[in-house]
Design a protein around this motif. Sequence first.
Motif, mmCIF file in Angstrom:
data_model
loop_
_atom_site.group_PDB
_atom_site.id
_atom_site.type_symbol
_atom_site.label_atom_id
_atom_site.label_comp_id
_atom_site.label_asym_id
_atom_site.label_seq_id
_atom_site.Cartn_x
_atom_site.Cartn_y
_atom_site.Cartn_z
ATOM 1 N N HIS A 1 -5.900 2.704 3.699
ATOM 2 C CA HIS A 1 -5.042 3.738 4.285
ATOM 3 C C HIS A 1 -3.665 3.761 3.629
ATOM 4 O O HIS A 1 -3.089 4.837 3.395
ATOM 5 C CB HIS A 1 -4.922 3.529 5.795
ATOM 6 C CG HIS A 1 -6.120 3.980 6.569
ATOM 7 N ND1 HIS A 1 -7.305 3.293 6.543
ATOM 8 C CD2 HIS A 1 -6.325 5.072 7.372
ATOM 9 C CE1 HIS A 1 -8.188 3.918 7.314
ATOM 10 N NE2 HIS A 1 -7.623 5.003 7.811
ATOM 11 N N LEU A 2 -3.128 2.586 3.321
ATOM 12 C CA LEU A 2 -1.809 2.534 2.694
ATOM 13 C C LEU A 2 -1.850 3.037 1.255
ATOM 14 O O LEU A 2 -0.927 3.727 0.797
ATOM 15 C CB LEU A 2 -1.268 1.104 2.773
ATOM 16 C CG LEU A 2 -0.915 0.657 4.197
ATOM 17 C CD1 LEU A 2 -0.766 -0.860 4.265
ATOM 18 C CD2 LEU A 2 0.347 1.344 4.705
ATOM 19 N N ASN A 3 -2.906 2.718 0.525
ATOM 20 C CA ASN A 3 -3.067 3.280 -0.825
ATOM 21 C C ASN A 3 -3.116 4.800 -0.771
ATOM 22 O O ASN A 3 -2.532 5.494 -1.611
ATOM 23 C CB ASN A 3 -4.334 2.737 -1.482
ATOM 24 C CG ASN A 3 -4.158 1.361 -2.092
ATOM 25 O OD1 ASN A 3 -3.099 0.751 -1.983
ATOM 26 N ND2 ASN A 3 -5.206 0.860 -2.721
ATOM 27 N N TYR A 4 -3.846 5.318 0.204
ATOM 28 C CA TYR A 4 -3.938 6.771 0.373
ATOM 29 C C TYR A 4 -2.552 7.374 0.580
ATOM 30 O O TYR A 4 -2.175 8.361 -0.073
ATOM 31 C CB TYR A 4 -4.840 7.074 1.567
ATOM 32 C CG TYR A 4 -5.019 8.552 1.888
ATOM 33 C CD1 TYR A 4 -6.191 9.217 1.545
ATOM 34 C CD2 TYR A 4 -4.027 9.275 2.561
ATOM 35 C CE1 TYR A 4 -6.367 10.568 1.847
ATOM 36 C CE2 TYR A 4 -4.184 10.613 2.862
ATOM 37 C CZ TYR A 4 -5.352 11.257 2.510
ATOM 38 O OH TYR A 4 -5.523 12.591 2.813
ATOM 39 N N LEU A 5 -1.777 6.773 1.487
ATOM 40 C CA LEU A 5 -0.452 7.315 1.801
ATOM 41 C C LEU A 5 0.491 7.215 0.611
ATOM 42 O O LEU A 5 1.277 8.138 0.347
ATOM 43 C CB LEU A 5 0.127 6.572 3.001
ATOM 44 C CG LEU A 5 -0.517 6.904 4.350
ATOM 45 C CD1 LEU A 5 -0.107 5.885 5.405
ATOM 46 C CD2 LEU A 5 -0.151 8.312 4.804
ATOM 47 N N GLU A 6 0.416 6.113 -0.120
ATOM 48 C CA GLU A 6 1.284 5.979 -1.287
ATOM 49 C C GLU A 6 0.912 7.014 -2.356
ATOM 50 O O GLU A 6 1.783 7.693 -2.919
ATOM 51 C CB GLU A 6 1.183 4.580 -1.866
ATOM 52 C CG GLU A 6 2.202 4.337 -2.969
ATOM 53 C CD GLU A 6 1.710 3.403 -4.060
ATOM 54 O OE1 GLU A 6 2.412 3.325 -5.082
ATOM 55 O OE2 GLU A 6 0.641 2.785 -3.912
ATOM 56 N N GLN A 7 -0.377 7.144 -2.633
ATOM 57 C CA GLN A 7 -0.802 8.054 -3.695
ATOM 58 C C GLN A 7 -0.673 9.518 -3.285
ATOM 59 O O GLN A 7 -0.634 10.400 -4.146
ATOM 60 C CB GLN A 7 -2.215 7.697 -4.137
ATOM 61 C CG GLN A 7 -2.257 6.336 -4.826
ATOM 62 C CD GLN A 7 -3.641 5.871 -5.223
ATOM 63 O OE1 GLN A 7 -4.462 6.658 -5.687
ATOM 64 N NE2 GLN A 7 -3.913 4.580 -5.068
ATOM 65 N N ALA A 8 -0.564 9.776 -1.993
ATOM 66 C CA ALA A 8 -0.286 11.130 -1.512
ATOM 67 C C ALA A 8 1.216 11.423 -1.463
ATOM 68 O O ALA A 8 1.619 12.524 -1.073
ATOM 69 C CB ALA A 8 -0.892 11.322 -0.128
ATOM 70 N N GLY A 9 2.038 10.450 -1.824
ATOM 71 C CA GLY A 9 3.476 10.654 -1.801
ATOM 72 C C GLY A 9 4.092 10.583 -0.425
ATOM 73 O O GLY A 9 5.204 11.083 -0.203
ATOM 74 N N ARG A 10 3.404 9.925 0.511
ATOM 75 C CA ARG A 10 3.916 9.824 1.873
ATOM 76 C C ARG A 10 4.580 8.479 2.149
ATOM 77 O O ARG A 10 5.348 8.335 3.095
ATOM 78 C CB ARG A 10 2.788 10.093 2.869
ATOM 79 C CG ARG A 10 2.281 11.525 2.792
ATOM 80 C CD ARG A 10 0.940 11.734 3.491
ATOM 81 N NE ARG A 10 0.985 11.475 4.928
ATOM 82 C CZ ARG A 10 -0.069 11.697 5.727
ATOM 83 N NH1 ARG A 10 -1.198 12.185 5.233
ATOM 84 N NH2 ARG A 10 0.036 11.435 7.016
#
Length: 346
Positions: A314-323
């Motif tokens: 989930h954290l990788n997703y948020l980082e790579q989404a720019g969040r």
Amino acid sequence: MSLNYPFTEIPAAAELSEVAPGVFWLRMPLPFQLDHINLWLLRDGDGWTIVDTGFPADEVQLAWKAILARLDGPVKRLIVTHFHPDHLGLASWLMAETGAELWMTSGEFLTAHAVWQEVGGHGARFMVEQFRRHGLDGEHLARFEKRGSGYRKAVPALPEYYRRVKAGDSLMIDCHTWQTIIGYGHAPEHMSLYCAELGVLISGDMLLPRISTNISVFAATPDADALRWYLDSLDVLAREIPQQTLVLPSHGLPFTGVQARVGALHAHHEERLHALENSCEHAPQSAAGLLDVLFGRALDTHQTMFAMGEAIAHLNYLEQAGRLSRSIDADGVIRYSRLQHRPAAH
């Protein structure tokens, strides 16, 4: 839209329940909090095809022996959706019992061997270092070091050969065409099987009716955007599988309502993503420090392993989404902070 459950009577151990012409449901026990797995037996001309094996335990082998003794023809092939122990664990034993050939994707077959041998970034020592970098405390890390690899204990032997299945392959089983659909995020190349003629999708772990399958980032691919891969794979199912299709999941009851379930899973994960994002608002947070946000309950060692993998996903997703932004502190621990000004959408 809601889900419909056309079969609510669960087959007893060593019993078969026909859920579509020539498609039979078996249920086997698991020694975990998730206490069962659904397996599938398909009529295949004068013989049979098995989909997934169950967990290697004496009671499961006894159930299989009773089933195999009642079959009116040979088992021609064993199809395994992915490498996890409850799906692949009895493959070698079933192949020896039946003479059946193993069919799998390369990603799953080779990952099973890498995990079993603990090479190529797979195994306990790599996982311990990954979790250390994501903030897990020394007590938990010591438990994982002592526990070692659970995979070799759960999978006593692995097949040395297989028939490779690729995305989009068509398998002829009892004069019916079953299309392979490869999904990502839960396992490297998870195989589902769809038969348009019968209106049946054997979804494996990719689409479950009541729980979201575990989505983890592994030490070998530390920056993997596994959650995005999973959600994108769900969208493929929602586009390609008709609403009335009977979904045969590995856990839970057979159901109809693919699009409704995919929508619910998207909503569930977005809610979890927002919770993590908000928790990183005022101070940088590690994956280990956010386990309570995601799960909100005490976790044993086995559950902590899955929880850490899922938090990192989930954290990788948020980082790579720019969040979220990622930083590394003086102790080498990865931490995440909320971005106050997100990049403009393109």
